[in-house]
Design an enzyme around this catalytic site. Structure first.
Site, PDB file in Angstrom:
ATOM      1  N   GLY A  52     -37.070  52.360  -6.798  1.00  0.00           N
ATOM      2  CA  GLY A  52     -37.202  53.508  -7.682  1.00  0.00           C
ATOM      3  C   GLY A  52     -35.808  53.980  -8.036  1.00  0.00           C
ATOM      4  N   ARG A  94     -28.864  45.640  -7.879  1.00  0.00           N
ATOM      5  CA  ARG A  94     -29.942  45.602  -8.884  1.00  0.00           C
ATOM      6  C   ARG A  94     -29.354  46.049 -10.228  1.00  0.00           C
ATOM      7  NH1 ARG A  94     -35.719  47.867  -7.485  1.00  0.00           N
ATOM      8  NH2 ARG A  94     -36.258  46.279  -9.015  1.00  0.00           N
ATOM      9  N   GLN A 199     -46.493  47.903  -6.736  1.00  0.00           N
ATOM     10  CA  GLN A 199     -46.068  49.274  -6.411  1.00  0.00           C
ATOM     11  C   GLN A 199     -47.212  50.264  -6.655  1.00  0.00           C
ATOM     12  OE1 GLN A 199     -44.280  47.104  -8.197  1.00  0.00           O
ATOM     13  NE2 GLN A 199     -42.087  47.340  -7.874  1.00  0.00           N
ATOM     14  N   ASP A 240     -36.128  53.556 -15.839  1.00  0.00           N
ATOM     15  CA  ASP A 240     -34.950  53.034 -15.132  1.00  0.00           C
ATOM     16  C   ASP A 240     -33.680  53.194 -15.941  1.00  0.00           C
ATOM     17  OD1 ASP A 240     -37.347  51.479 -13.853  1.00  0.00           O
ATOM     18  OD2 ASP A 240     -35.676  51.460 -12.440  1.00  0.00           O
ATOM     19  N   LYS A 251     -40.726  49.697 -15.360  1.00  0.00           N
ATOM     20  CA  LYS A 251     -41.435  48.578 -14.731  1.00  0.00           C
ATOM     21  C   LYS A 251     -42.207  47.747 -15.742  1.00  0.00           C
ATOM     22  CE  LYS A 251     -41.254  47.525 -11.394  1.00  0.00           C
ATOM     23  NZ  LYS A 251     -40.289  46.435 -11.049  1.00  0.00           N
TER      24      LYS A 251
HETATM   25  O1  MRU Z   1     -38.677  47.693  -9.155  1.00  0.00           O
HETATM   26  P1  MRU Z   1     -38.878  49.140  -8.822  1.00  0.00           P
HETATM   27  O2  MRU Z   1     -40.044  49.366  -7.936  1.00  0.00           O
HETATM   28  O3  MRU Z   1     -37.610  49.771  -8.298  1.00  0.00           O
HETATM   29  O4  MRU Z   1     -39.194  49.822 -10.224  1.00  0.00           O
HETATM   30  C1  MRU Z   1     -39.339  51.217 -10.261  1.00  0.00           C
HETATM   31  C2  MRU Z   1     -39.719  51.754 -11.591  1.00  0.00           C
HETATM   32  O5  MRU Z   1     -39.828  51.053 -12.575  1.00  0.00           O
HETATM   33  C3  MRU Z   1     -39.864  53.249 -11.665  1.00  0.00           C
HETATM   34  O6  MRU Z   1     -40.813  53.606 -12.618  1.00  0.00           O
HETATM   35  C4  MRU Z   1     -38.514  53.901 -12.047  1.00  0.00           C
HETATM   36  O7  MRU Z   1     -37.481  53.396 -11.250  1.00  0.00           O
HETATM   37  C5  MRU Z   1     -38.561  55.374 -11.911  1.00  0.00           C
HETATM   38  S1  MRU Z   1     -38.717  55.930 -10.220  1.00  0.00           S
HETATM   39  C6  MRU Z   1     -38.749  57.635 -10.304  1.00  0.00           C
END
Ligand code: MRU
Length: 350
Positions: A52, A94, A199, A240, A251
């Site tokens: 996240g 990442r 998730q 993100d 995501k």
């Molecule tokens: O790969 P992840 O689980 O880190 O992806 C997370 C997301 O896409 C969330 O929607 C985003 O980071 C916002 S978290 C408040």
């Protein structure tokens, strides 16, 4: 009527380590992991033990502050060199969430004018704690603004987990539901399972159940049918990275929901803090999209589900074009089109 709820959190600073809730193990095992070496921080981010956008940023900030606190030198130049080296290492963990670089740059800025190694160490720890505590306030504000847009008792869809465990507390897309639950409102959340890493089914269902929110799990492929049959009134997701024109990376599967919202004429909201905006990029085409290991698709719980040698394309994020976004809910308020102008004035004050 108000409810007493338990909103789970995933990050706890413990002086010489960061204790995280291992999100790989949820929902069947509640495992708290102590991170204290740089490699442990890096590994936790890469392997999605912590995930996240805001949580990744806060974790990386603690990672630098905690590990450099033990670095033995009196020489400030040497300390700064080591800071930069470790910062680059964590930055490479990442690529898509801009909050990671934002948090690490905030630390660098904080130690710009320090006079000694001791001062640098204290400032780094202080800044990491500040980013952590400020994020909780920001997420609560996002929740308050989001709550004003959503009708009590309505059905709302979300994807991935943009919740309290992806931030300091409350989350972004899930913040209105946690706050709504505290205030006695009853939303019905439809959580997309979010293949390939799940998730939605592993984390969002668990998190919302903890705080008493009515949540129903669906497979991603059920989204169109569910919107129609269950009269979903809005979709809300996290982000993100949001570029200067409002294009939003989130995501994988998010842009598919935005397209469905346009077809069904319901609002598509993005919820994110200011730290998720990347105004150095004009449009979403320049956002780096992380591609993850093929095993995330060819295996389920360690069992192979595709023939040996199957070719795989596994992007972890997609970009929703700004034309499909009804509004972006930030801690400063809701940003509506025209995004280019309104983002510039709300986020950078221009
Ligand atoms: O790969 P992840 O689980 O880190 O992806 C997370 C997301 O896409 C969330 O929607 C985003 O980071 C916002 S978290 C408040």
């Amino acid at each position: 009527m108000t409810n007493t709820t338990t909103i789970p959190t995933s990050l706890n600073f413990r002086d010489d380590c960061l204790e995280i809730l291992n999100q790989q193990k949820l929902p069947h095992e509640i495992e708290n992991l102590k991170l204290s070496s740089l490699n442990e921080f890096y590994d936790a981010i890469v392997t999605l033990k912590v995930r996240g956008a805001p949580a990744i940023g806060i974790t990386a900030a603690y990672g630098l502050a905690i590990t450099l606190n033990h670095y033995q030198t009196e020489n400030l130049d040497e300390f700064i060199l080591k800071f930069r080296e470790d910062k680059e290492y964590l930055f490479s963990s990442r690529p898509t969430a801009v909050n990671l670089g934002w948090a690490l740059n905030s630390l660098e800025k904080a130690i710009e004018n320090v006079q000694s190694v001791n001062e640098a160490k204290t400032t780094l720890l202080h800044t990491a704690i500040q980013l952590h505590t400020e994020d909780e306030v920001i997420c609560r504000q996002i929740g308050e603004h989001g709550l004003e847009l959503l009708k009590d008792k309505s059905a709302i869809m979300t994807i991935c987990n943009a919740g309290s465990i992806a931030t300091s507390k409350y989350g972004t897309a899930l913040a209105p539901f946690h706050l709504g639950s505290e205030k006695g409102k009853n939303f019905h959340v439809y959580a997309c399972e979010t293949r390939p890493v799940l998730q939605g089914s592993r984390l969002t269902t668990w998190e919302l159940q903890q705080s008493g929110v009515n949540v129903t799990l669906i497979a991603d492929s059920m989204a169109a049918h569910t919107i129609k049959e269950k009269k979903v009134e809005a979709v809300i997701t996290g982000a993100d990275r949001i570029t200067a024109n409002g294009d939003t990376a989130n995501k994988i599967g998010t842009s598919m929901l935005a397209i469905l919202c346009r077809y069904f004429k319901i609002p598509f909201y993005v919820a994110a803090p200011s730290s998720t905006f990347d105004l150095t990029l004009p449009a979403g085409t320049s956002i780096p999209i992380e591609e993850r290991a093929p095993e995330e698709l060819t295996e389920l719980n360690g069992h192979k589900v595709a023939p040996q040698g199957t070719q795989v394309y596994n992007p972890a994020f997609d970009v929703t074009p700004h034309e499909l976004i009804t509004g972006i809910i930030t801690e400063k308020g809701v940003i509506y089109p025209s995004y280019e102008e309104n983002i510039a004035s709300m986020i950078s004050g221009k």
